[in-house]
Design an enzyme around this catalytic site. Structure first.
Site, short mmCIF file in Angstrom:
data_model
loop_
_atom_site.label_atom_id
_atom_site.label_comp_id
_atom_site.label_asym_id
_atom_site.label_seq_id
_atom_site.Cartn_x
_atom_site.Cartn_y
_atom_site.Cartn_z
N LYS A 11 0.82 -1.22 0.00
CA LYS A 11 0.00 0.00 0.00
C LYS A 11 0.85 1.27 0.00
O LYS A 11 2.06 1.22 0.26
CB LYS A 11 -0.93 -0.05 1.22
N TYR A 51 -12.56 -1.83 -3.63
CA TYR A 51 -13.04 -2.02 -2.26
C TYR A 51 -14.56 -1.94 -2.15
O TYR A 51 -15.09 -1.66 -1.08
CB TYR A 51 -12.38 -1.01 -1.32
N PHE A 59 -15.37 3.73 7.08
CA PHE A 59 -14.05 4.18 6.63
C PHE A 59 -13.88 4.12 5.11
O PHE A 59 -12.80 4.41 4.59
CB PHE A 59 -12.95 3.35 7.31
N ARG A 87 -2.20 -14.52 4.97
CA ARG A 87 -2.83 -13.72 6.03
C ARG A 87 -2.03 -13.84 7.33
O ARG A 87 -1.92 -12.87 8.08
CB ARG A 87 -4.29 -14.17 6.27
N THR A 93 -5.26 -6.72 10.88
CA THR A 93 -5.52 -5.44 10.20
C THR A 93 -4.93 -4.26 10.97
O THR A 93 -4.34 -3.36 10.38
CB THR A 93 -7.06 -5.23 10.08
N ARG A 104 2.75 -6.43 8.89
CA ARG A 104 2.08 -5.24 9.43
C ARG A 104 2.69 -4.81 10.75
O ARG A 104 2.82 -3.60 11.01
CB ARG A 104 0.57 -5.51 9.56
N ASN A 114 -1.96 0.44 6.56
CA ASN A 114 -1.41 -0.77 7.18
C ASN A 114 -0.55 -1.61 6.24
O ASN A 114 -0.50 -2.83 6.34
CB ASN A 114 -2.53 -1.59 7.83
N HIS A 117 -2.09 -5.47 1.62
CA HIS A 117 -3.38 -6.16 1.51
C HIS A 117 -3.14 -7.65 1.32
O HIS A 117 -2.14 -8.05 0.74
CB HIS A 117 -4.12 -5.61 0.27
#
Ligand code: UDP
Ligand code: MG
Length: 139
Positions: A11, A51, A59, A87, A93, A104, A114, A117
């Site tokens: 990101k 998204y 958000f 993950r 998250t 993260r 964060n 993805h």
């Protein structure tokens, strides 16, 4: 049976901080093969499309603003049990809740910025990969 591909994107906070190389290294060292990769910047409209499932969440507007604020590095990755294992590699998250040593925990600035993805299912991994990479090319 769990599929062997997932989709990720580094990101804007992480590309902006110069961490895309370090993050890509962690991904490869964890046993993921990079099937496809590029660096691009989304428009707010395209971020909104990506998204869309979060449209009703409070958000959503800020997420689309943020995801179009700088370059991202989308990738298709391959490994046994790819979605679940990836993950685990990225962590929760909210970086404050992410397990030590996860991407993260190491690189994310906040719950919104964060760093990375990771797809949440085989089905979404295929949809998200096709969003960025042509279905008519071989990866
Ligand atoms: N997000 C946010 N605020 C929140 C929850 C999520 O800004 O309270 C952002 C964050 O960038 C997150 C993305 O929305 O990565 C998608 O949320 P999701 O719950 O799917 O988290 P993820 O699957 O990325 O861990
Ligand atoms: Mg998600």
């Amino acid at each position: 049976m769990a599929g062997n591909r997932t989709f990720t994107m580094i990101k804007p906070d992480a590309t902006g901080a110069g961490n895309s190389g370090a993050i890509t290294k962690m991904i490869e060292e964890a046993g993921f093969r990079i099937v496809a990769m590029k660096k691009v910047q989304l428009t707010k409209e395209l971020a909104g499309k990506f998204y869309e499932i979060h449209k009703a969440r409070p958000f959503y507007g800020e997420l689309c603003e943020y995801m179009s604020s700088g370059p991202i590095v989308p990738m298709i990755l391959e490994k046994d049990n790819a979605v679940e294992d990836f993950r685990k590699l990225i962590g929760a998250t909210d970086p404050k809740k992410a397990a030590p040593g996860t991407i993260r925990a190491l690189f994310a600035k906040s719950i919104d910025a964060n760093a990375i993805h990771g797809s949440d299912s085989d089905e979404n991994a295929a949809i998200e990969g096709n969003f960025f990479f042509s279905q008519f090319e071989r990866y």
